[in-house]
Scaffold this motif. Structure first.
Motif, short mmCIF file in Angstrom:
data_model
loop_
_atom_site.label_atom_id
_atom_site.label_comp_id
_atom_site.label_asym_id
_atom_site.label_seq_id
_atom_site.Cartn_x
_atom_site.Cartn_y
_atom_site.Cartn_z
N ASN A 115 -16.46 -1.33 10.69
CA ASN A 115 -16.57 -2.40 9.68
C ASN A 115 -16.13 -1.80 8.35
O ASN A 115 -16.91 -1.24 7.60
CB ASN A 115 -18.00 -2.92 9.60
CG ASN A 115 -18.12 -4.16 8.73
OD1 ASN A 115 -17.15 -4.60 8.12
ND2 ASN A 115 -19.31 -4.73 8.67
N PHE A 116 -14.83 -1.93 8.07
CA PHE A 116 -14.24 -1.20 6.95
C PHE A 116 -13.29 -2.13 6.20
O PHE A 116 -12.59 -2.95 6.80
CB PHE A 116 -13.50 0.03 7.44
CG PHE A 116 -13.04 0.96 6.35
CD1 PHE A 116 -13.92 1.90 5.84
CD2 PHE A 116 -11.76 0.88 5.83
CE1 PHE A 116 -13.51 2.76 4.83
CE2 PHE A 116 -11.35 1.73 4.83
CZ PHE A 116 -12.23 2.68 4.32
N THR A 117 -13.26 -1.99 4.87
CA THR A 117 -12.43 -2.85 4.02
C THR A 117 -11.65 -2.01 3.03
O THR A 117 -12.20 -1.10 2.40
CB THR A 117 -13.29 -3.87 3.25
OG1 THR A 117 -14.02 -4.67 4.18
CG2 THR A 117 -12.43 -4.77 2.38
N TYR A 118 -10.37 -2.32 2.88
CA TYR A 118 -9.57 -1.86 1.76
C TYR A 118 -9.53 -3.01 0.76
O TYR A 118 -8.82 -3.99 0.95
CB TYR A 118 -8.15 -1.49 2.19
CG TYR A 118 -8.04 -0.17 2.93
CD1 TYR A 118 -8.05 1.04 2.24
CD2 TYR A 118 -7.95 -0.13 4.32
CE1 TYR A 118 -7.95 2.25 2.91
CE2 TYR A 118 -7.84 1.07 5.00
CZ TYR A 118 -7.84 2.27 4.28
OH TYR A 118 -7.75 3.47 4.95
N PRO A 119 -10.28 -2.92 -0.36
CA PRO A 119 -10.47 -4.10 -1.21
C PRO A 119 -9.32 -4.41 -2.17
O PRO A 119 -9.16 -5.55 -2.58
CB PRO A 119 -11.74 -3.77 -1.98
CG PRO A 119 -11.76 -2.27 -2.05
CD PRO A 119 -11.12 -1.79 -0.78
N HIS A 120 -8.54 -3.40 -2.55
CA HIS A 120 -7.52 -3.62 -3.58
C HIS A 120 -6.18 -3.03 -3.13
O HIS A 120 -5.82 -1.91 -3.50
CB HIS A 120 -7.94 -2.99 -4.91
CG HIS A 120 -9.27 -3.46 -5.41
ND1 HIS A 120 -9.48 -4.73 -5.90
CD2 HIS A 120 -10.47 -2.82 -5.48
CE1 HIS A 120 -10.74 -4.85 -6.26
NE2 HIS A 120 -11.36 -3.71 -6.01
N GLU A 121 -5.46 -3.76 -2.33
CA GLU A 121 -4.17 -3.31 -1.83
C GLU A 121 -3.04 -4.07 -2.54
O GLU A 121 -3.15 -5.27 -2.79
CB GLU A 121 -4.06 -3.52 -0.32
CG GLU A 121 -5.09 -2.75 0.49
CD GLU A 121 -4.82 -1.27 0.49
OE1 GLU A 121 -4.16 -0.76 1.41
OE2 GLU A 121 -5.29 -0.60 -0.46
N THR A 122 -1.96 -3.36 -2.84
CA THR A 122 -0.80 -3.99 -3.49
C THR A 122 0.47 -3.60 -2.74
O THR A 122 0.55 -2.53 -2.13
CB THR A 122 -0.69 -3.56 -4.96
OG1 THR A 122 -0.59 -2.13 -5.03
CG2 THR A 122 -1.90 -4.03 -5.76
N LEU A 123 1.45 -4.49 -2.83
CA LEU A 123 2.73 -4.26 -2.16
C LEU A 123 3.86 -4.81 -3.01
O LEU A 123 3.72 -5.86 -3.65
CB LEU A 123 2.76 -4.99 -0.80
CG LEU A 123 2.29 -4.22 0.44
CD1 LEU A 123 2.32 -5.16 1.64
CD2 LEU A 123 3.17 -3.02 0.69
N LYS A 124 4.98 -4.12 -3.02
CA LYS A 124 6.20 -4.64 -3.62
C LYS A 124 6.85 -5.63 -2.66
O LYS A 124 6.67 -5.53 -1.44
CB LYS A 124 7.16 -3.51 -3.97
CG LYS A 124 6.69 -2.59 -5.07
CD LYS A 124 6.63 -3.32 -6.40
CE LYS A 124 6.23 -2.38 -7.53
NZ LYS A 124 6.12 -3.11 -8.83
N ALA A 125 7.58 -6.56 -3.19
CA ALA A 125 8.23 -7.58 -2.37
C ALA A 125 9.09 -6.93 -1.29
O ALA A 125 9.87 -6.02 -1.57
CB ALA A 125 9.07 -8.51 -3.24
N GLY A 126 8.94 -7.40 -0.05
CA GLY A 126 9.75 -6.92 1.05
C GLY A 126 9.32 -5.60 1.65
O GLY A 126 10.01 -5.05 2.50
N GLU A 127 8.15 -5.07 1.24
CA GLU A 127 7.67 -3.79 1.75
C GLU A 127 6.46 -3.98 2.66
O GLU A 127 5.84 -5.04 2.68
CB GLU A 127 7.31 -2.85 0.59
CG GLU A 127 8.51 -2.44 -0.26
CD GLU A 127 8.12 -1.44 -1.33
OE1 GLU A 127 6.91 -1.13 -1.46
OE2 GLU A 127 9.03 -0.95 -2.04
N TYR A 128 6.16 -2.90 3.44
CA TYR A 128 5.05 -2.91 4.39
C TYR A 128 4.00 -1.88 3.98
O TYR A 128 4.30 -0.88 3.30
CB TYR A 128 5.53 -2.53 5.79
CG TYR A 128 6.35 -3.57 6.52
CD1 TYR A 128 5.76 -4.51 7.36
CD2 TYR A 128 7.74 -3.58 6.40
CE1 TYR A 128 6.52 -5.44 8.06
CE2 TYR A 128 8.51 -4.50 7.09
CZ TYR A 128 7.89 -5.43 7.92
OH TYR A 128 8.65 -6.34 8.61
#
Length: 742
Positions: A115-128
């Protein structure tokens, strides 16, 4: 295992180590007890590797396996070189790349617990971004009912999309994922291998090129190998969570696998639609026997009494009394077309369940109107406002239910969705911008010239949101791309064919207000200014001492028919300078809360409730959007009203004067004609009478003349004749004539 037989077994003699199926408390945490046995000496090496890998979970390290695969060599190529001694060293924790086979440009982020959360993830457009979860304890699945696992991506900004695949390892080699190839690429590895990409669950994928070559090399002579061969096939599999809501709003993506039947799962998140993304991602794996059914949480009353208290149109307080969807939703109930799956569970009600809930649980007949779920926001119309002619205060009523946990904190949030066309000034007297909503009052007709040419609309000077400088002069302006906290603008000004340039959710990726993080980022809390006391009288809220606990305002207890007044507009906050409280509220449990909110324009609003739980985590309701109307739109200030009344009176008088003058002229002409007609008839009658008199006189004179003609004494005597002359109209004159003349 400490048996001599296992110690004397040599790796090259095809030794299989299989788990005994039990844990030993004397062993280190996570260690598993194994028993060794010999295997058939002619077993193919590939099957040997598969069998060994399937058996080994955890074992003490013996040697370094990081160099088993040469640089740039795939795990499929180096699999034949792996020995049994190597296999017992493999670790299957999340993201444990012991063989160094994951490409350097790919980062693997492990889910560290079940039971695990990454709360603040960001990504640039078109990336994984790539994630990995693996089974870390048999306790999760050590039950006949098994376990389920859920992956969830909650958007905060943009269009994050999630792709999930079960872990199927070639030869049991850590991170050596199978069947992750380019669709139609004849086994070429996908760019995100070993992690899924946007073709997962959408397009068919076959075996890797190395596996294909292995089968091709073993194809009997005279037979031709055709990809994908006879052993494997191209199959569409995995989970592709990349859709939108019906109005193309970003949605929460959830993948739930009811039975954990693999040792791990690979997950990828992609920033789609050409925009950056911000999100949170969570995994939750739980034993089926440990799953607890969430109880329905409702307010004690079915409908908000605060709305019913000020609405003449209110019909009833029992949802089941409404037989159509409009009446049902207008009264803050929920219209359900068919029986929900959990209805059978709901029928198992407790003895102390409120009567209306028991009635709902036992009711039959669908569709029907039922009490709305707790996460529903209800926006209603108020029949009148508390304003005046100079300061109208049109209001809407926003109602929501509270839950059963008294430690939960609540706050009502809003976003103004200005279309840059419908906003009005503070009195509702005129539109801030001339264009207006394209369907509102056919005002588009004003923007076509006499020749039918299109005339571009201009901004009005009466009001305006932002200001821009045009030729050195500050000019009112509405920016349709504005996206600040509390504002999500769009271009609804329309075009010459009446179609708006954009819809409310054109920029939905930058206005996510139906998820907790999105609401906290894009929305603003309303500001509370007044409250109704126990007598229903409005009282000013002392913002210097109020701590957010509503019950401190009601010593005798809160009544859900009482309302709180809140503000959302810049006009109230800045121009009027109303003191307000915009912090968290502690509210009574299982009750309706109704807020009166002043609206000074005709734009759309989105309302939602942000809830903070005891552990600090945020949750939110579904939220709702409402296109408000300035109900006192024709209200004017006194001076303007007098001017308009004067103009109207003058126009009416002019309109009445014209037919009056025309009628008078016609009557005068008619009377003149009648008078002249009667005058002429009288004149003719007078002439006729005179002619008759003259004839009589002449006859008399003639008779006298004949009698005197023979009398000598009468000769030479003058006689008098009356003749009409022009000297005096209508008056005869006397002329001297001799009897001979006569």
């Amino acid at each position: 295992d400490s048996s001599d037989a296992c110690k004397t077994c040599a790796p090259l003699q095809c030794v299989l180590c299989v788990p005994t199926g039990r844990l030993d408390t004397r062993l280190p945490a996570g260690a598993v007890l194994f028993r060794c046995r010999p295997c058939c000496s002619n077993m193919p090496s590939t099957l040997q590797a598969l069998s060994v890998a399937a058996a080994v979970l955890v074992a003490p390290a013996i040697a370094d396996v990081s160099t088993l695969c040469e640089p740039y060599e795939t795990c499929f190529d180096c699999a034949p070189a792996v020995t049994a001694e190597d296999y017992v060293q493999f670790r299957y924790g999340a993201c444990q790349d012991q063989l160094n086979i994951v490409p350097d440009h790919l980062e693997c982020r492990p889910f560290e617990t079940d039971n695990f959360t990454y709360p603040h993830e960001t990504l640039k457009a078109g990336e994984y971004k790539h994630y990995h979860w693996t089974l870390t304890t048999y306790a999760l699945i050590n039950d006949a009912a098994g376990a389920s696992i859920t992956f969830e991506v909650v958007p905060e900004y943009g269009y994050p999309q999630m792709y999930t695949k079960a872990q199927i390892l070639y030869g049991g080699m850590p991170m050596c994922q199978m069947f992750k190839t380019e669709p139609g690429g004849f086994g070429i590895h996908s760019p995100t291998w070993p992690f899924p990409d946007n073709s997962t669950g959408a397009e068919a994928q076959g075996p890797e090129i190395e596996i294909a070559e292995l089968e091709a090399s073993n194809t009997p002579s005279g037979s031709e190998y055709v990809y994908p061969g006879s052993v494997f096939s191209e199959v569409t599999w995995g989970f592709n969570a990349s859709g939108y809501d019906s109005d193309k709003r970003p949605k929460v993506h959830t993948v739930t696998i009811p039975h954990v039947s693999y040792g791990g799962y690979f997950v990828s998140v992609y920033a789609g639609d050409g925009v950056d993304a911000a999100y949170s991602i969570r995994v939750n794996a739980v034993r089926t026997i440990d799953m607890e059914e969430e109880e329905d949480d409702y307010a004690e009353a079915e409908t908000p009494a605060g709305v019913a208290a000020v609405s003449e149109w209110w019909l009833d307080d029992v949802c089941s009394s409404f037989g159509n969807e409009d009446d049902c939703t207008d009264h803050c109930c929920s219209w359900e077309e068919e029986e929900p799956e959990e209805e059978s569970r709901r029928r198992l009600t407790e003895v102390d369940t409120p009567a209306f809930q028991r009635k709902r649980g036992l009711s039959t007949g669908w569709p029907k109107c039922v009490q709305a779920p707790i996460d529903t926001i209800c926006v209603s119309q108020k029949d009148s406002d508390d304003g005046s002619n100079t300061s109208p205060e049109p209001t809407v009523l926003v109602s929501y239910q509270t839950g059963a946990d008294p430690t939960d904190l609540y706050q009502l949030y809003y976003v103004e969705m200005n279309d840059c066309a419908s906003q009005m000034d503070k009195n509702g007297q005129k539109y801030c911008w001339q264009m207006g909503w394209y369907t509102d009052g056919d005002r588009l007709k004003d923007y076509f010239g006499k020749e039918g040419e299109w005339i571009e609309p201009e901004w009005d000077e009466t009001c305006g949101g932002d200001k821009i400088v045009v030729d050195g002069v500050e000019t009112p302006y509405c920016d349709p791309t504005k996206s600040d906290a509390g504002f999500c603008n769009f271009d609804g000004t329309g075009s010459k064919d009446g179609t708006p340039a954009e819809t409310m959710w054109t920029h939905a990726y930058d206005c996510i207000v139906w998820t907790p993080k999105g609401l906290a980022r894009h929305g603003l809390p309303v500001g509370y200014t007044k409250y109704q006391d126990e007598e229903g009288t409005w009282q000013e809220l002392d913002t210097t001492t109020f701590n957010g606990d509503i019950e401190t305002l009601y010593p005798s207890g809160f009544n859900s028919s009482l309302r709180i007044k809140a503000i959302v507009t810049d006009y109230d906050r800045d121009f009027r300078g109303l003191a307000n409280y915009d912090g968290w509220l502690t509210l009574p449990t299982n009750t309706w809360i109704t807020c009166e909110i002043g609206i000074y324009n005709n734009v759309s609003y989105f309302f939602n409730v942000l809830k903070q739980k005891r552990d600090g985590t945020l949750d939110c309701y579904k939220g709702t959007s409402a296109r408000t109307k300035f109900w006192r739109q024709t209200t004017l200030i006194p001076v303007e009203m007098i001017e308009i009344i004067a103009v109207i009176v003058i126009v009416l008088l002019l309109a009445l004067l014209v037919p009056f003058i025309l009628t008078k002229r016609k009557i005068t002409a008619h009377l003149r004609d009648v008078y002249e007609s009667h005058k002429y008839k009288g004149y003719l009658k007078g002439v006729e009478e005179r002619v008759m008199e003259e004839r009589a006189r002449r006859a008399q004179l003639k008779s006298k003349g004949e009698s005197n003609a023979d009398h000598p004494s009468k000769r030479g005597v003058k006689s008098h004749q009356i003749q009409p002359v022009d000297s005096k109209e209508g008056e005869p004159t006397v002329t001297d004539q001799t009897s001979a003349d006569l």
